[in-house]
Design an enzyme around this catalytic site. Structure first.
Site, PDB file in Angstrom:
ATOM      1  N   TRP A  94      45.224  48.129  38.562  1.00 22.28           N
ATOM      2  CA  TRP A  94      46.404  48.458  39.365  1.00 22.28           C
ATOM      3  C   TRP A  94      47.416  49.288  38.570  1.00 22.28           C
ATOM      4  O   TRP A  94      47.724  48.979  37.419  1.00 22.28           O
ATOM      5  CB  TRP A  94      47.097  47.195  39.831  1.00 22.28           C
ATOM      6  CG  TRP A  94      46.385  46.229  40.726  1.00 22.28           C
ATOM      7  CD1 TRP A  94      46.795  44.959  41.002  1.00 22.28           C
ATOM      8  CD2 TRP A  94      45.191  46.418  41.501  1.00 22.28           C
ATOM      9  NE1 TRP A  94      45.928  44.348  41.884  1.00 22.28           N
ATOM     10  CE2 TRP A  94      44.932  45.219  42.200  1.00 22.28           C
ATOM     11  CE3 TRP A  94      44.288  47.488  41.660  1.00 22.28           C
ATOM     12  CZ2 TRP A  94      43.829  45.048  43.037  1.00 22.28           C
ATOM     13  CZ3 TRP A  94      43.198  47.327  42.495  1.00 22.28           C
ATOM     14  CH2 TRP A  94      42.972  46.140  43.167  1.00 22.28           C
ATOM     15  N   ASN A 210      44.502  49.931  47.492  1.00 22.60           N
ATOM     16  CA  ASN A 210      43.472  48.903  47.431  1.00 22.60           C
ATOM     17  C   ASN A 210      43.216  48.353  48.828  1.00 22.60           C
ATOM     18  O   ASN A 210      44.066  47.693  49.415  1.00 22.60           O
ATOM     19  CB  ASN A 210      43.913  47.760  46.511  1.00 22.60           C
ATOM     20  CG  ASN A 210      42.940  46.594  46.546  1.00 22.60           C
ATOM     21  OD1 ASN A 210      41.730  46.771  46.421  1.00 22.60           O
ATOM     22  ND2 ASN A 210      43.461  45.387  46.755  1.00 22.60           N
ATOM     23  N   GLU A 211      42.055  48.692  49.383  1.00 23.97           N
ATOM     24  CA  GLU A 211      41.566  48.178  50.660  1.00 23.97           C
ATOM     25  C   GLU A 211      42.536  48.407  51.827  1.00 23.97           C
ATOM     26  O   GLU A 211      43.043  47.455  52.430  1.00 23.97           O
ATOM     27  CB  GLU A 211      41.214  46.696  50.536  1.00 23.97           C
ATOM     28  CG  GLU A 211      40.100  46.441  49.540  1.00 23.97           C
ATOM     29  CD  GLU A 211      39.613  44.992  49.513  1.00 23.97           C
ATOM     30  OE1 GLU A 211      40.286  44.115  50.082  1.00 23.97           O
ATOM     31  OE2 GLU A 211      38.539  44.751  48.916  1.00 23.97           O
ATOM     32  N   GLU A 328      33.941  47.253  44.430  1.00 16.87           N
ATOM     33  CA  GLU A 328      34.204  45.826  44.276  1.00 16.87           C
ATOM     34  C   GLU A 328      33.033  45.034  44.838  1.00 16.87           C
ATOM     35  O   GLU A 328      32.574  45.312  45.941  1.00 16.87           O
ATOM     36  CB  GLU A 328      35.469  45.377  45.016  1.00 16.87           C
ATOM     37  CG  GLU A 328      36.789  45.736  44.376  1.00 16.87           C
ATOM     38  CD  GLU A 328      37.956  45.016  45.065  1.00 16.87           C
ATOM     39  OE1 GLU A 328      37.780  43.850  45.508  1.00 16.87           O
ATOM     40  OE2 GLU A 328      39.037  45.620  45.174  1.00 16.87           O
TER      41      GLU A 328
END
Length: 449
Positions: A94, A210-211, A328
């Site tokens: 991150w 992220n996603e 992931e």
């Protein structure tokens, strides 16, 4: 007087030597940066310095958060050292922490320099151990702030018409907040080595989110419009680095017949249409069969995983003509009936597919397991953590995949790679040097095609 003159001469001689040393060191830093090439794409392949780049990698989302405290930075070094020993060459982490406890971004445009220097350390330490980084700009979820924190910031500022976190994708104020964060990160100069982030080849790629998910529009069109705008913005600041979205791989309205591949639900993204955006350099998928298919058997989860990976590999190869990364995947120790053998069986299936897809015409560039941790980080354990030093069996599996991917990259090296489109220069048949089977003994799986 003569002694004084000699002293002056000696002083200036020493000063010249010091200046020469400083200039030499600066040149060495510059030369080292030039020697470490940027990862690029050619069609559906990653390349590094003109040669195929295949990798095995990992996630460690916590690196900057921990490194913000200089007394804890040894944990970052420990993970990088162990990862390097296992020949892991890419790490995703991150570049965000918005609001809340120990934030990077305290409020819109206001940053904690300690956290920024923590990120500086992560990047410089990754460089030291030969690990490339994928840095994500924001979270879809509330962990470390995410979209909801941006929406709350706007509400606190008295901005009207903020109804939910999904306004992140469309409201001009929220989009400006986000763009300002991108600019802050991309243009930062590292205090550890003096290299601007956008000039640092240690960074393999930027990730938009992220996603990403959107609850108010399951078609994928809202997120798609946001991706197009933000991809253009990132590339306006930095044309050297690769860019990816951070998507999980859910299919949307552009090819409705593919929705049957999804795990029974939608998340508001469209894997095909958004990855066709020109500024997006490669595609990603995530996979958590234990979360997406709760209560289903290991065999049923393995069958889904086979379909999920196969479908996206085929689409990346034939529709997108871009590399694919399984960014992931993992199996939680908190799952009912969990045992280490079940985790390693799942990882073996994934690694076998990654290797075989990479061998069969390229496109599959590598995978990033979720997630590696240092010892003594139990408070960060989400059930998926792997501590290489404590898990020799899992470590051996991971290391074996790393060596397999590196070996494969060397075997498929061809000067004609850049002239090909969609197909690997060696074709999809059998390699003349006998790489038809995974060197870890991962032959054919009973869930195979």
């Amino acid at each position: 007087m003569a002694d004084f003159s000699r002293a002056i001469s000696l002083f200036f001689a020493l000063l010249c030597l010091l200046l020469q040393a400083i200039i030499t060191e600066a040149r060495n830093i510059e030369n080292n940066n030039n020697k470490v090439g940027f990862v690029r794409t050619r069609g559906a392949h990653f390349v590094l310095d003109g040669s195929p780049f295949l990798f095995n990698g990992f996630n460690s989302y916590w690196l900057m958060h921990v490194a913000a405290d200089p007394t804890q930075r040894y944990k970052v070094s420990e993970v990088f050292k162990e990862a390097s020993a296992a020949s892991l060459s890419v790490c995703r982490t991150w570049a965000f922490s918005d609001g809340g406890d120990a934030p990077l971004q305290i409020s819109p445009g206001v940053y904690d320099e300690r956290a920024l220097q923590g990120l500086d350390f992560v990047i410089s330490e990754a460089r030291k151990y030969g690990i490339r980084l994928i840095l994500s700009f924001v979270n879809n979820y509330k962990d470390f702030g995410g979209r909801s924190q941006y929406a709350q910031w706007a509400k606190n500022a008295g901005i009207q018409n903020i109804n939910s976190e999904d306004d992140f994708y469309t409201h001009p104020v929220l989009k400006d907040y986000y763009k300002n964060h991108i600019r802050k990160i991309v243009t930062r100069v590292n205090t550890m080595n003096g290299i601007a982030y956008r000039d640092d080849s240690t960074i393999m790629a930027w990730e938009l989110m992220n996603e990403p998910r959107c609850n108010v529009d399951y078609s994928g069109k809202t997120v798609h419009g946001w991706v197009q705008e933000m991809a253009n913005f990132v590339k306006s600041l930095d044309k050297k680095h690769l860019l990816e979205i951070g998507m999980e791989g859910f299919y949307g309205d552009s090819m409705p017949e593919k929705k049957q591949i999804n795990p029974g639900f939608q998340v508001g993204t469209d894997f095909i249409s958004s990855h066709l955006i020109w500024e997006i350099d490669f595609a990603t998928i995530h996979a958590y069969t234990d979360q997406w298919l709760p209560g289903q058997s290991d065999d049923a989860q393995a069958a889904f995983m086979q379909r999920w990976m196969t479908s996206h590999w085929q689409d990346s190869r034939t529709i997108l003509n871009k590399p694919l990364v399984l960014a992931e995947f993992g199996k939680s120790s908190k799952d009912p009936g969990y045992n280490q053998n079940a985790r390693e069986t799942f990882m073996s299936l994934v690694y076998r597919n990654v290797y075989n897809f990479a061998k069969a015409g390229g496109t599959m560039g590598g995978s990033l397991v979720w997630q590696l941790m240092a010892q003594g980080m139990d408070n960060f354990d989400d059930g998926y953590s792997i501590i290489l030093a404590q898990d020799p069996s899992t470590s051996g599996l991971i290391s074996g995949q790393s060596h397999a991917m590196t070996t494969l990259a060397h075997l498929v090296n061809s000067p004609n790679l850049g002239q090909l489109h969609g197909h690997h220069p060696l074709g999809v048949g059998h390699h003349p040097q006998g790489v038809g089977h995974h060197p870890l003994g991962m032959g054919h799986h009973h869930f195979g095609r």
